[in-house]
Write an enzyme that holds these catalytic residues in place. Structure first.
Site, mmCIF file in Angstrom:
data_model
loop_
_atom_site.group_PDB
_atom_site.id
_atom_site.type_symbol
_atom_site.label_atom_id
_atom_site.label_comp_id
_atom_site.label_asym_id
_atom_site.label_seq_id
_atom_site.Cartn_x
_atom_site.Cartn_y
_atom_site.Cartn_z
ATOM 1 N N ASP A 47 47.399 20.536 73.930
ATOM 2 C CA ASP A 47 45.980 20.485 74.253
ATOM 3 C C ASP A 47 45.545 19.628 75.093
ATOM 4 O OD1 ASP A 47 43.227 20.939 73.234
ATOM 5 O OD2 ASP A 47 43.437 19.042 72.276
ATOM 6 N N ASP A 68 41.683 18.148 75.547
ATOM 7 C CA ASP A 68 40.881 17.008 74.892
ATOM 8 C C ASP A 68 41.248 16.483 73.425
ATOM 9 O OD1 ASP A 68 38.615 17.308 77.094
ATOM 10 O OD2 ASP A 68 38.819 19.567 76.526
#
Length: 273
Positions: free
Chosen positions: A67, A69
């Site tokens: 991922d 953020d």
């Protein structure tokens, strides 16, 4: 360590079948998946079975999907502010109470009328643009990527952020992920489609890949549905709260920093080149 193999579904139009058949079977087989104990990741049970097996029996790790953020970058997006801007305060509180693992804001607005949905997308994009001004790489990210490169383990990225945010990350920090899928790739996580798409491009099985992220509802759910291993980055121990005890998807591993990830991979997987 037995893992169900991917059934070879490589096209987006049959991802749903793969999710139903492979993901369910994989989750069933992995329900007792042992976790690693360390000074940094609390509450884990180290498997006697896994530790006693010779390394030759470990699953070969061929790819790591991150991922962005809150995982590769320091959290800078004010998600509660974003949700309130889109939903209003009362609706935000209601959805938060009904969804303990987190609100799927993109999924929630998908059925809205076009004009209302566009206003919501504009509000989301504005909060994201403000976050980009403060973009910082997560401590340990560069070092972990260097180790993976030395082991010839592929690196991919899946984010619900905009493509422009991914482009800025690559440009600013000089670390490139391929493929790097933003929310322009549909359907976005927590649907398993992005992760299955990456596996098909890499020509690997999902159970040869681990998904690393800071969200149970997006990253862990995406990984588990695809049949991949999952590692939750929980810097502040948020997910130790009792409210997350009965969530549908739980990670195979949990760490508090990216610096802990390599030890998890080294103990539990075959990282040979």
């Amino acid at each position: 360590m037995t893992r169900v193999l991917w059934c070879g579904c490589v096209y987006k139009k049959i991802f749903a079948v793969c999710d139903e058949k492979c993901g369910a079977r994989s989750r069933k087989q992995r329900s007792g998946m042992p976790l690693l104990i360390s000074n940094f990741a609390k509450g884990f049970i180290f498997s006697k079975q896994m530790s006693s097996h010779p390394s030759a029996l470990k699953t070969r790790l061929r790819g790591v999907v991150f991922d962005m953020d809150g995982t590769l970058t320091v959290p800078v997006i004010d998600f509660p502010a974003m949700y309130r801007a889109v939903l209003g305060d009362a609706e935000y509180r209601r959805l938060k109470a009904e969804n303990p693992s987190g609100i799927d804001i993109l999924g929630h607005i998908e059925a809205w009328p076009p004009h209302k949905k566009q206003k919501a997308y504009d509000a989301i994009a504005e909060v994201e643009r403000q976050g980009l001004q403060r973009l910082q790489i997560m401590p340990g990210a560069s070092e972990l990527c260097a180790i993976l490169d030395s082991k010839k383990i592929r690196r991919g990225l899946i984010t619900r952020n905009m493509k422009s945010a991914v482009d800025l990350f690559h440009e600013r920090f000089g670390i490139t992920f391929s493929p790097a899928l933003s929310r322009e790739f549909l359907p976005y996580k927590p649907d398993p489609a992005p992760l299955l798409h990456i596996c098909s491009l890499w020509e690997v099985q999902p159970n040869e890949v681990i998904m690393i992220g800071d969200s149970l509802k997006d990253d862990v759910a995406c990984g588990r549905r695809a049949g991949a291993f999952t590692c939750l980055l929980d810097q502040k121990g948020i997910y130790d709260s009792p409210e997350y005890a009965d969530v549908e998807f739980k990670p195979d591993f949990k760490v508090s920093t990216l610096a802990d990830v390599y030890s998890v991979l080294d103990v539990n997987f075959d990282l040979s080149t």
